[in-house]
Design an enzyme around this catalytic site. Sequence first.
Site, PDB file in Angstrom:
ATOM      1  N   THR A  87       0.844  -1.297  -0.174  1.00 24.31           N
ATOM      2  CA  THR A  87      -0.285  -0.091  -0.121  1.00 24.31           C
ATOM      3  C   THR A  87       0.773   1.122   0.038  1.00 24.31           C
ATOM      4  O   THR A  87       0.725   2.374  -0.957  1.00 24.31           O
ATOM      5  CB  THR A  87      -0.735  -0.014   1.223  1.00 24.31           C
ATOM      6  OG1 THR A  87      -1.720  -1.211   0.982  1.00 24.31           O
ATOM      7  CG2 THR A  87      -1.717   1.350   1.178  1.00 24.31           C
ATOM      8  N   VAL A  88       1.687   1.464   0.989  1.00 25.39           N
ATOM      9  CA  VAL A  88       2.617   2.634   1.171  1.00 25.39           C
ATOM     10  C   VAL A  88       3.705   2.805   0.022  1.00 25.39           C
ATOM     11  O   VAL A  88       3.635   3.868  -0.761  1.00 25.39           O
ATOM     12  CB  VAL A  88       3.324   2.523   2.539  1.00 25.39           C
ATOM     13  CG1 VAL A  88       4.129   3.732   2.453  1.00 25.39           C
ATOM     14  CG2 VAL A  88       2.338   2.701   3.405  1.00 25.39           C
ATOM     15  N   LYS A 123       7.389   2.342  11.451  1.00 25.95           N
ATOM     16  CA  LYS A 123       7.603   2.505  13.108  1.00 25.95           C
ATOM     17  C   LYS A 123       7.798   1.571  13.954  1.00 25.95           C
ATOM     18  O   LYS A 123       8.921   1.881  15.037  1.00 25.95           O
ATOM     19  CB  LYS A 123       5.994   2.830  13.598  1.00 25.95           C
ATOM     20  CG  LYS A 123       4.944   1.982  13.214  1.00 25.95           C
ATOM     21  CD  LYS A 123       3.550   2.548  13.617  1.00 25.95           C
ATOM     22  CE  LYS A 123       2.540   1.752  12.771  1.00 25.95           C
ATOM     23  NZ  LYS A 123       2.740   2.145  11.372  1.00 25.95           N
ATOM     24  N   ILE A 176       0.619  13.285   8.720  1.00 28.32           N
ATOM     25  CA  ILE A 176       0.532  14.577   9.558  1.00 28.32           C
ATOM     26  C   ILE A 176       2.062  14.910   9.734  1.00 28.32           C
ATOM     27  O   ILE A 176       2.873  14.068  10.334  1.00 28.32           O
ATOM     28  CB  ILE A 176      -0.100  14.288  11.119  1.00 28.32           C
ATOM     29  CG1 ILE A 176      -1.482  13.968  10.792  1.00 28.32           C
ATOM     30  CG2 ILE A 176       0.131  15.663  11.928  1.00 28.32           C
ATOM     31  CD1 ILE A 176      -2.206  13.529  12.125  1.00 28.32           C
ATOM     32  N   GLU A 195      -6.780  -4.776  10.244  1.00 29.84           N
ATOM     33  CA  GLU A 195      -6.253  -5.900   9.699  1.00 29.84           C
ATOM     34  C   GLU A 195      -7.060  -7.282  10.313  1.00 29.84           C
ATOM     35  O   GLU A 195      -7.878  -7.155  11.329  1.00 29.84           O
ATOM     36  CB  GLU A 195      -4.943  -5.970  10.211  1.00 29.84           C
ATOM     37  CG  GLU A 195      -3.876  -4.877   9.642  1.00 29.84           C
ATOM     38  CD  GLU A 195      -3.635  -5.106   8.403  1.00 29.84           C
ATOM     39  OE1 GLU A 195      -3.994  -6.180   7.499  1.00 29.84           O
ATOM     40  OE2 GLU A 195      -3.238  -3.809   7.808  1.00 29.84           O
ATOM     41  N   ASP A 233       0.755  -0.511  18.402  1.00 29.51           N
ATOM     42  CA  ASP A 233       0.942   0.561  17.403  1.00 29.51           C
ATOM     43  C   ASP A 233       1.275   2.053  17.815  1.00 29.51           C
ATOM     44  O   ASP A 233       2.231   2.548  17.479  1.00 29.51           O
ATOM     45  CB  ASP A 233      -0.214   0.815  16.371  1.00 29.51           C
ATOM     46  CG  ASP A 233       0.007   1.540  15.323  1.00 29.51           C
ATOM     47  OD1 ASP A 233       0.835   1.323  14.300  1.00 29.51           O
ATOM     48  OD2 ASP A 233      -0.520   2.753  15.016  1.00 29.51           O
ATOM     49  N   LYS A 291       4.708   4.400  18.282  1.00 25.23           N
ATOM     50  CA  LYS A 291       4.857   5.929  17.849  1.00 25.23           C
ATOM     51  C   LYS A 291       5.247   6.729  19.012  1.00 25.23           C
ATOM     52  O   LYS A 291       5.954   7.801  18.771  1.00 25.23           O
ATOM     53  CB  LYS A 291       3.504   6.256  17.166  1.00 25.23           C
ATOM     54  CG  LYS A 291       3.125   5.544  15.953  1.00 25.23           C
ATOM     55  CD  LYS A 291       1.545   5.835  15.649  1.00 25.23           C
ATOM     56  CE  LYS A 291       1.346   4.875  14.389  1.00 25.23           C
ATOM     57  NZ  LYS A 291      -0.145   5.166  13.826  1.00 25.23           N
TER      58      LYS A 291
END
Length: 404
Positions: free
Chosen positions: A11-12, A100, A131, A185, A196, A200
């Site tokens: 995706t990225v 990350k 962001i 997911e 997650d 971060k």
Amino acid sequence: MVNVAILGFGTVGSGVAEVLTGHEDSISRKVDDFVRLKYILDVRDFPDSPYAGCFVKDFSVIESDPEVDVVVETIGGATVALDFTRRALKAGKSVVTSNKELVAEYGYELLMLAKEYNVNYLFEASVGGGIPIIHPLSQCLAANNILEIYGILNGTTNYILTRMIRAGLSFDTALKEAQERGYAERDPSADTEGHDACRKICILAAIAFGRHIYPRQVPTEGITRITLADVDYADAAGRKIKLLGRAIRQEDGRICAYVAPHLVNNENPLAGVEDVFNGITVRGDAIGDVMFYGRGAGKLPTASAVVADVIDAAKHIGSRKLMDWAPGGEDTTRSPDTLRSRWYVRASCTNDMMRAMLGDVLPLARRGAAENEAACITADEMTRTQLGIRLQNIPVLSVIRVLD
């Protein structure tokens, strides 16, 4: 000419390719040199892709090509991605990543490796998707002593909580909806258990406070225990439940970092951050509170942040950006159990029993409450340890920290 290689075409990675080639002219103007996508590494075949001529399956092709200046790592995880990143840096290539997990676990090592080989390791997209937060925190707010960072760092959990609040869905139903819409997911545990957000806040804390903080040092609680009863009681108190990552500088210089649900006052801007959006508040001693808001994930928002780092790396070929922090250690952090705050408590007891244990409280009510159910917000601030001692004789159903 600046040549770029992308590792991973998920995706990225595919989004990065799309933005790089679709904005080729404007990117080249900003760099003052032509920026070209030369390679894409993936074990799969993409014969119908417009980038079919760029694909390779052997990383050594990229590693040994002296024309490759910037490597974009979008593989994810901390195994193959770590090996390729180390090798790319040692080969004199700057690395840009959205990974990350890799930055949270190995950021210090990789930054030192980049320094040794006079290249750059950039990771704007590792926190907050599209962001901009890493650059403002490390550069624009550099004149401040950062006191605290806290925020909504995971779009999946924020979507689930929003649906529980807005539509009255149970956690399980809201999670299923998030999975159907592609926000969660098949195995959602990294999001719903808070891992997650933990990674971060580690990255943000390292930049803000100057020492590496490992995920294992950050107590983490997700949202799987949040019920509609808690949502209703929070609403009765003029608050919303949000999963926050927090990092707070303590008086002794150590950092109190953790991830947990909070009751956030409706007057706090974070209470209005809904759906898959993220919101991050940075508190500095000179600037006060600054908030960053936007889409925290997604193909093109994340690719936007990655490509911004590619541009930055292309501008600094042969020179380094000042981005690093000191190594971590067991003396870096303090337990959040020592952090004083007010608390939301729901228990199988009466309001009188609650007052007897907790003293002055704000009692809460909701429709459909069980006969022997009480909920309140404590009037006094106390640590989690102190609260536990007071509640040891009560069948507790839920305890959530209150953010005032």
